[in-house]
Design a protein around this motif. Structure first.
Motif, PDB file in Angstrom:
ATOM      1  N   ARG A   3      -1.820 -11.734  -8.879  1.00 52.03           N
ATOM      2  CA  ARG A   3      -1.253 -10.705  -8.028  1.00 52.03           C
ATOM      3  C   ARG A   3       0.105 -10.351  -8.618  1.00 52.03           C
ATOM      4  O   ARG A   3       0.921 -11.220  -8.858  1.00 52.03           O
ATOM      5  CB  ARG A   3      -1.080 -11.202  -6.594  1.00 52.03           C
ATOM      6  CG  ARG A   3      -2.393 -11.618  -5.949  1.00 52.03           C
ATOM      7  CD  ARG A   3      -2.163 -12.033  -4.502  1.00 52.03           C
ATOM      8  NE  ARG A   3      -3.367 -12.545  -3.916  1.00 52.03           N
ATOM      9  CZ  ARG A   3      -4.319 -11.811  -3.377  1.00 52.03           C
ATOM     10  NH1 ARG A   3      -4.195 -10.500  -3.366  1.00 52.03           N
ATOM     11  NH2 ARG A   3      -5.382 -12.360  -2.841  1.00 52.03           N
ATOM     12  N   ARG A   5       3.826  -8.322  -8.746  1.00 52.35           N
ATOM     13  CA  ARG A   5       4.867  -7.833  -7.872  1.00 52.35           C
ATOM     14  C   ARG A   5       4.950  -6.318  -7.920  1.00 52.35           C
ATOM     15  O   ARG A   5       4.722  -5.687  -8.922  1.00 52.35           O
ATOM     16  CB  ARG A   5       6.235  -8.395  -8.313  1.00 52.35           C
ATOM     17  CG  ARG A   5       6.367  -9.868  -8.039  1.00 52.35           C
ATOM     18  CD  ARG A   5       7.778 -10.339  -8.263  1.00 52.35           C
ATOM     19  NE  ARG A   5       8.758  -9.428  -7.708  1.00 52.35           N
ATOM     20  CZ  ARG A   5       8.987  -9.280  -6.415  1.00 52.35           C
ATOM     21  NH1 ARG A   5       8.303  -9.968  -5.547  1.00 52.35           N
ATOM     22  NH2 ARG A   5       9.905  -8.436  -5.985  1.00 52.35           N
ATOM     23  N   SER A   6       5.333  -5.742  -6.772  1.00 53.10           N
ATOM     24  CA  SER A   6       5.572  -4.306  -6.693  1.00 53.10           C
ATOM     25  C   SER A   6       6.740  -3.913  -7.587  1.00 53.10           C
ATOM     26  O   SER A   6       7.710  -4.635  -7.708  1.00 53.10           O
ATOM     27  CB  SER A   6       5.894  -3.927  -5.238  1.00 53.10           C
ATOM     28  OG  SER A   6       6.463  -2.649  -5.173  1.00 53.10           O
ATOM     29  N   TYR A  33      -2.253 -16.453   5.362  1.00 52.84           N
ATOM     30  CA  TYR A  33      -2.317 -14.997   5.181  1.00 52.84           C
ATOM     31  C   TYR A  33      -0.897 -14.458   5.343  1.00 52.84           C
ATOM     32  O   TYR A  33      -0.283 -14.611   6.398  1.00 52.84           O
ATOM     33  CB  TYR A  33      -3.247 -14.414   6.237  1.00 52.84           C
ATOM     34  CG  TYR A  33      -3.828 -13.044   5.947  1.00 52.84           C
ATOM     35  CD1 TYR A  33      -4.155 -12.642   4.661  1.00 52.84           C
ATOM     36  CD2 TYR A  33      -4.104 -12.164   6.999  1.00 52.84           C
ATOM     37  CE1 TYR A  33      -4.720 -11.396   4.420  1.00 52.84           C
ATOM     38  CE2 TYR A  33      -4.677 -10.925   6.771  1.00 52.84           C
ATOM     39  CZ  TYR A  33      -4.984 -10.543   5.479  1.00 52.84           C
ATOM     40  OH  TYR A  33      -5.557  -9.319   5.239  1.00 52.84           O
ATOM     41  N   TRP A  35       2.304 -11.391   3.904  1.00 52.67           N
ATOM     42  CA  TRP A  35       2.637 -10.183   3.172  1.00 52.67           C
ATOM     43  C   TRP A  35       2.749 -10.504   1.674  1.00 52.67           C
ATOM     44  O   TRP A  35       3.139 -11.614   1.307  1.00 52.67           O
ATOM     45  CB  TRP A  35       3.981  -9.633   3.635  1.00 52.67           C
ATOM     46  CG  TRP A  35       3.998  -9.081   5.021  1.00 52.67           C
ATOM     47  CD1 TRP A  35       4.311  -9.758   6.163  1.00 52.67           C
ATOM     48  CD2 TRP A  35       3.704  -7.741   5.418  1.00 52.67           C
ATOM     49  NE1 TRP A  35       4.224  -8.915   7.246  1.00 52.67           N
ATOM     50  CE2 TRP A  35       3.853  -7.669   6.824  1.00 52.67           C
ATOM     51  CE3 TRP A  35       3.333  -6.594   4.714  1.00 52.67           C
ATOM     52  CZ2 TRP A  35       3.649  -6.497   7.538  1.00 52.67           C
ATOM     53  CZ3 TRP A  35       3.125  -5.422   5.433  1.00 52.67           C
ATOM     54  CH2 TRP A  35       3.281  -5.377   6.835  1.00 52.67           C
ATOM     55  N   TYR A  36       2.428  -9.537   0.824  1.00 51.84           N
ATOM     56  CA  TYR A  36       2.587  -9.749  -0.607  1.00 51.84           C
ATOM     57  C   TYR A  36       4.079  -9.865  -0.923  1.00 51.84           C
ATOM     58  O   TYR A  36       4.931  -9.342  -0.217  1.00 51.84           O
ATOM     59  CB  TYR A  36       1.943  -8.613  -1.406  1.00 51.84           C
ATOM     60  CG  TYR A  36       2.642  -7.277  -1.304  1.00 51.84           C
ATOM     61  CD1 TYR A  36       2.371  -6.419  -0.243  1.00 51.84           C
ATOM     62  CD2 TYR A  36       3.562  -6.871  -2.255  1.00 51.84           C
ATOM     63  CE1 TYR A  36       3.006  -5.204  -0.144  1.00 51.84           C
ATOM     64  CE2 TYR A  36       4.207  -5.647  -2.167  1.00 51.84           C
ATOM     65  CZ  TYR A  36       3.920  -4.826  -1.094  1.00 51.84           C
ATOM     66  OH  TYR A  36       4.569  -3.617  -0.990  1.00 51.84           O
ATOM     67  N   ASP A  37       4.391 -10.573  -1.992  1.00 53.17           N
ATOM     68  CA  ASP A  37       5.771 -10.761  -2.446  1.00 53.17           C
ATOM     69  C   ASP A  37       6.657 -11.384  -1.379  1.00 53.17           C
ATOM     70  O   ASP A  37       7.813 -11.007  -1.217  1.00 53.17           O
ATOM     71  CB  ASP A  37       6.382  -9.424  -2.883  1.00 53.17           C
ATOM     72  CG  ASP A  37       5.756  -8.872  -4.134  1.00 53.17           C
ATOM     73  OD1 ASP A  37       5.261  -9.674  -4.940  1.00 53.17           O
ATOM     74  OD2 ASP A  37       5.736  -7.656  -4.304  1.00 53.17           O
ATOM     75  N   TYR A  38       6.125 -12.340  -0.652  1.00 50.80           N
ATOM     76  CA  TYR A  38       6.849 -12.859   0.510  1.00 50.80           C
ATOM     77  C   TYR A  38       6.921 -14.372   0.511  1.00 50.80           C
ATOM     78  O   TYR A  38       7.029 -14.978   1.578  1.00 50.80           O
ATOM     79  CB  TYR A  38       6.158 -12.359   1.778  1.00 50.80           C
ATOM     80  CG  TYR A  38       7.068 -11.630   2.742  1.00 50.80           C
ATOM     81  CD1 TYR A  38       7.960 -10.655   2.312  1.00 50.80           C
ATOM     82  CD2 TYR A  38       7.027 -11.916   4.099  1.00 50.80           C
ATOM     83  CE1 TYR A  38       8.777  -9.988   3.212  1.00 50.80           C
ATOM     84  CE2 TYR A  38       7.842 -11.255   5.003  1.00 50.80           C
ATOM     85  CZ  TYR A  38       8.711 -10.284   4.549  1.00 50.80           C
ATOM     86  OH  TYR A  38       9.523  -9.623   5.437  1.00 50.80           O
ATOM     87  N   ASP A  58      -3.966 -15.770   0.803  1.00 48.44           N
ATOM     88  CA  ASP A  58      -4.305 -14.358   0.659  1.00 48.44           C
ATOM     89  C   ASP A  58      -3.126 -13.517   1.121  1.00 48.44           C
ATOM     90  O   ASP A  58      -2.306 -13.965   1.932  1.00 48.44           O
ATOM     91  CB  ASP A  58      -5.543 -13.996   1.476  1.00 48.44           C
ATOM     92  CG  ASP A  58      -6.805 -14.657   0.954  1.00 48.44           C
ATOM     93  OD1 ASP A  58      -6.973 -14.694  -0.273  1.00 48.44           O
ATOM     94  OD2 ASP A  58      -7.606 -15.145   1.768  1.00 48.44           O
ATOM     95  N   THR A  59      -3.060 -12.280   0.647  1.00 48.26           N
ATOM     96  CA  THR A  59      -1.970 -11.395   1.031  1.00 48.26           C
ATOM     97  C   THR A  59      -2.500 -10.088   1.606  1.00 48.26           C
ATOM     98  O   THR A  59      -3.624  -9.678   1.340  1.00 48.26           O
ATOM     99  CB  THR A  59      -1.067 -11.072  -0.174  1.00 48.26           C
ATOM    100  OG1 THR A  59      -1.823 -10.368  -1.166  1.00 48.26           O
ATOM    101  CG2 THR A  59      -0.486 -12.343  -0.777  1.00 48.26           C
ATOM    102  N   ASP A  61      -0.942  -5.908   2.953  1.00 47.84           N
ATOM    103  CA  ASP A  61       0.176  -4.977   2.835  1.00 47.84           C
ATOM    104  C   ASP A  61       0.277  -4.046   4.033  1.00 47.84           C
ATOM    105  O   ASP A  61       0.962  -3.020   3.988  1.00 47.84           O
ATOM    106  CB  ASP A  61       0.077  -4.149   1.550  1.00 47.84           C
ATOM    107  CG  ASP A  61      -1.220  -3.356   1.458  1.00 47.84           C
ATOM    108  OD1 ASP A  61      -1.962  -3.309   2.452  1.00 47.84           O
ATOM    109  OD2 ASP A  61      -1.479  -2.778   0.386  1.00 47.84           O
TER     110      ASP A  61
END
Length: 367
Positions: A3, A5-6, A33, A35-38, A58-59, A61
């Motif tokens: 995964r 990073r933004s 579960y 948030w992504y990048d968290y 898992d992530t 958004d």
């Protein structure tokens, strides 16, 4: 599975190796579960090393995706990170399990002021522990706003957006606002001197009238592209989440094109949001879930998440471990005086929700 990073955050990539999503069959597991990048770059590996429990991670958004999974039931998760906005609905639906505080000795690290703020959504703090938190506020392009409004532009006040004469000028360089009626309408109410969590339909008519007056000068309502447009210089002002602006600022700095982005928490006060660790009621491994939550409450564990997400954490003992650049930013870590001006948004009845939905539709359509 990797995964990445933004581009609106730190600009580095983090690969979560396959063991994160595929647990060994004979190992104790916890399903998480978030948030992504968290989460810190090595937190999952460190948790496995320190506890022997395999995290299956898992992530998502979108808060709506999370809420739908939990409301449907049998999500397969033990621990999720849920926004304070949706906590009341999840609690009412019986989707969450009360936390056994005796299994959470690291609760002692949580800032009591933030726990008190969270009571508006989780009475008596029975279900949720604040993890990362921030504000809704104003992101702006310093040079473009100065060019349009001059050196005295009220960038630290809601007047920047809610005074029509200011917004009309700012429309020359673009204005983006979150497509989030449950956040924007309370801000409009607050600006009008009305309760931000009002249940009075007449108050929403006043907020709608204000927004309709401003509507011709608003470029768009969108929650997903504000950050990138701010970073690229496509808009000059945004009403959005603090984290989106900090990410945009970093992306603009990395691009090296001279776009200077700043963020302000308006002096009149603004919404405070928090993302919270909660235990899912029908999770298969509640004891492992509590172990994971307690682990995340360690100061040395939460600090890297703050540095990665550019978002404050609720752990008062982690301050010394957060990077100075983040810790010293008063818009990420506001002073006690500023925190006192922040308000927590609360859910409304279905009847009020219908009123807000109609108002928002009229606002977006300019009716």
């Amino acid at each position: 599975m990797c995964r990445y990073r933004s581009s609106l955050n730190l600009g580095i990539s983090t690969c979560l190796s396959a063991w994160i999503t595929t647990a060994a069959a004979d190992a104790p597991t916890v399903h998480v579960y978030n948030w992504y990048d968290y989460i810190g770059p090595t937190t999952l590996q460190d948790f496995k090393r320190d506890t022997g429990i395999e995290p299956v991670y898992d992530t998502f958004d979108s808060g709506e995706v999370l809420e739908a999974k939990l409301m449907t039931g049998h999500s397969g998760y033990d621990v999720v990170v849920a926004s304070n906005f949706i906590l009341p609905a999840l609690i009412k639906a019986g989707a969450l399990q009360k936390l056994d505080r005796s299994q959470l000795p690291n609760l002692k690290h949580i800032d009591p002021v933030l726990l008190e703020k969270l009571r508006a959504n989780d009475p008596d703090n029975q279900y949720a522990i604040p993890y990362l938190w921030g504000t809704d506020g104003i992101g702006y392009n310093v040079e473009k706003v100065r060019a349009v409004l001059g050196e005295q532009a009220p960038v630290n006040s809601w007047d920047l957006l809610f005074k029509e004469e200011n917004l009309a000028k700012l429309s020359q360089c673009g204005v983006g606002i979150l497509d989030a009626p449950a956040e924007i309408l309370p801000i409009a109410l607050h600006y009008l001197g009305l309760p931000p969590n009002s249940s009075n339909p007449d108050d929403y008519k006043k907020a709608e009238a204000l927004m309709l007056k401003l509507r011709p000068h608003i470029t768009y309502f969108n929650s997903s592209k504000i950050g990138s447009d701010l970073a690229n210089g496509d808009i000059c002002v945004a009403l959005t989440w603090s984290g989106a602006v900090f990410g945009a600022k970093q992306a603009a700095n990395e691009a090296g094109k001279g776009v200077k982005i700043e963020y302000s928490i308006p002096v009149e006060g603004a919404p405070l949001w928090s993302d919270n660790l909660v235990l899912v009621k029908d999770g298969s491994h509640p004891e492992h879930g509590l172990a994971f939550i307690n682990y995340m409450l360690r100061p040395e564990v939460i600090a890297p998440a703050t540095d990665l997400a550019l978002t404050a954490n609720a752990n008062k003992d982690a301050n010394a471990l957060v990077s100075a650049e983040v810790q010293d930013n008063p818009n990420i870590y506001p002073s006690a005086q500023v925190i006192a001006t922040l308000f927590t948004l609360q859910p409304q009845s279905h009847a009020v929700d219908r009123v807000r939905t109609r108002s928002w539709s009229n606002i977006k359509n300019g009716n």
